[in-house]
Design a protein around this motif. Structure first.
Motif, PDB file in Angstrom:
ATOM      1  N   GLY A 137      46.792  22.404  20.525  1.00 51.39           N
ATOM      2  CA  GLY A 137      46.768  22.138  21.959  1.00 51.39           C
ATOM      3  C   GLY A 137      45.438  21.572  22.415  1.00 51.39           C
ATOM      4  O   GLY A 137      45.393  20.680  23.273  1.00 51.39           O
ATOM      5  N   LEU A 138      44.362  22.081  21.842  1.00 53.29           N
ATOM      6  CA  LEU A 138      43.025  21.573  22.153  1.00 53.29           C
ATOM      7  C   LEU A 138      42.925  20.083  21.833  1.00 53.29           C
ATOM      8  O   LEU A 138      42.344  19.302  22.595  1.00 53.29           O
ATOM      9  CB  LEU A 138      41.991  22.360  21.340  1.00 53.29           C
ATOM     10  CG  LEU A 138      40.552  21.842  21.330  1.00 53.29           C
ATOM     11  CD1 LEU A 138      39.896  22.106  22.675  1.00 53.29           C
ATOM     12  CD2 LEU A 138      39.747  22.516  20.215  1.00 53.29           C
ATOM     13  N   ILE A 139      43.507  19.693  20.702  1.00 58.61           N
ATOM     14  CA  ILE A 139      43.438  18.292  20.267  1.00 58.61           C
ATOM     15  C   ILE A 139      44.354  17.407  21.093  1.00 58.61           C
ATOM     16  O   ILE A 139      44.006  16.266  21.439  1.00 58.61           O
ATOM     17  CB  ILE A 139      43.791  18.197  18.769  1.00 58.61           C
ATOM     18  CG1 ILE A 139      42.812  19.025  17.928  1.00 58.61           C
ATOM     19  CG2 ILE A 139      43.776  16.742  18.305  1.00 58.61           C
ATOM     20  CD1 ILE A 139      43.221  19.194  16.474  1.00 58.61           C
ATOM     21  N   LEU A 140      45.540  17.924  21.427  1.00 58.54           N
ATOM     22  CA  LEU A 140      46.507  17.114  22.170  1.00 58.54           C
ATOM     23  C   LEU A 140      46.169  16.982  23.648  1.00 58.54           C
ATOM     24  O   LEU A 140      46.632  16.048  24.309  1.00 58.54           O
ATOM     25  CB  LEU A 140      47.905  17.725  22.040  1.00 58.54           C
ATOM     26  CG  LEU A 140      48.572  17.712  20.666  1.00 58.54           C
ATOM     27  CD1 LEU A 140      49.976  18.293  20.765  1.00 58.54           C
ATOM     28  CD2 LEU A 140      48.618  16.308  20.079  1.00 58.54           C
ATOM     29  N   SER A 141      45.355  17.899  24.162  1.00 61.36           N
ATOM     30  CA  SER A 141      45.066  17.914  25.598  1.00 61.36           C
ATOM     31  C   SER A 141      44.535  16.576  26.131  1.00 61.36           C
ATOM     32  O   SER A 141      45.014  16.083  27.163  1.00 61.36           O
ATOM     33  CB  SER A 141      44.087  19.041  25.923  1.00 61.36           C
ATOM     34  OG  SER A 141      43.819  19.090  27.304  1.00 61.36           O
ATOM     35  N   PRO A 142      43.553  15.941  25.450  1.00 55.32           N
ATOM     36  CA  PRO A 142      43.085  14.633  25.961  1.00 55.32           C
ATOM     37  C   PRO A 142      44.186  13.578  25.962  1.00 55.32           C
ATOM     38  O   PRO A 142      44.203  12.693  26.825  1.00 55.32           O
ATOM     39  CB  PRO A 142      41.962  14.248  24.983  1.00 55.32           C
ATOM     40  CG  PRO A 142      41.541  15.522  24.341  1.00 55.32           C
ATOM     41  CD  PRO A 142      42.765  16.370  24.288  1.00 55.32           C
TER      42      PRO A 142
END
Length: 203
Positions: A137-142
């Motif tokens: 999720g951290l990676i997909l957020s941007p």
């Protein structure tokens, strides 16, 4: 205050020793055949002391998996901070996880079982210790903020689905094996998954 600090340091040192001994025994003798008594004896502690630190044998593996997750999160945060493309970051983190998992093939099934444990408390503990979906999720957020992801699924739902797929593919690879390495299997899997979360250009 000082004596309490010393006591806490001694407890942490003992826990670290038990953990290191347990992981070594799992790798050398196999997880299933290694007992809590074996771990306690090799750690020079009583069986009761072992259970004071780890309520069940699988809890040692959760510490093991948690350390891997922390390294992956650090990697993801560093790469994103450096300005790397999120899809490339996800591919790198995904491959690093596959490499680590592939090195300890026999530890995948018991770890996977904990995540799917019939006991809600144990399953919740495993989910919290192995937060792969939060790293994803951290990676997909941007990408979501840039409008690159489909909007009919929440970020959490997409992250959970990707993490769950990793677990199933790794478990199947561990149990049955294929001609491909786990890293190769996961590269194919990630490529397939990303086609499902990206916004499709209008026809």
């Amino acid at each position: 205050m000082d004596s309490l600090s010393l006591r806490e340091r001694q407890k942490e040192k003992r826990r670290t020793r038990i953990y290191n001994v347990a992981i070594d025994l799992f790798k050398r003798g196999g997880f299933q055949t290694t007992t809590a008594t074996d771990i306690a004896k090799a750690s020079n502690v009583s069986r009761g002391t072992f259970f004071n630190y780890y309520p069940y044998k699988e809890a040692v593996l959760l510490d093991y998996g948690s350390q891997i997750m922390a390294r992956l999160r650090d990697l993801a945060e560093t790469r994103l901070r450096e300005g790397h493309d999120p899809q490339q970051v996800l591919a790198e983190v995904w491959e690093r996880l596959a490499e680590e998992s592939g090195q300890e093939r026999d530890l995948i099934p018991p770890l996977a079982y904990e995540v799917m444990n019939p006991s809600p408390d144990r399953a919740r503990t495993a989910y919290e210790a192995l937060p792969l979906s939060r790293v994803i999720g951290l990676i997909l957020s941007p990408m979501q903020q840039a409008g690159q992801l489909r909007s009919d699924l929440s970020l959490q739902r997409m992250s959970n689905l990707i993490a769950d797929t990793y677990l199933i593919i790794a478990l199947r690879w561990s149990a049955y094996g294929t001609e491909r390495s786990l890293a190769e299997e996961m590269r194919l899997t990630l490529s397939f998954l990303m086609q499902g979360v990206l916004v499709r250009p209008p026809a």
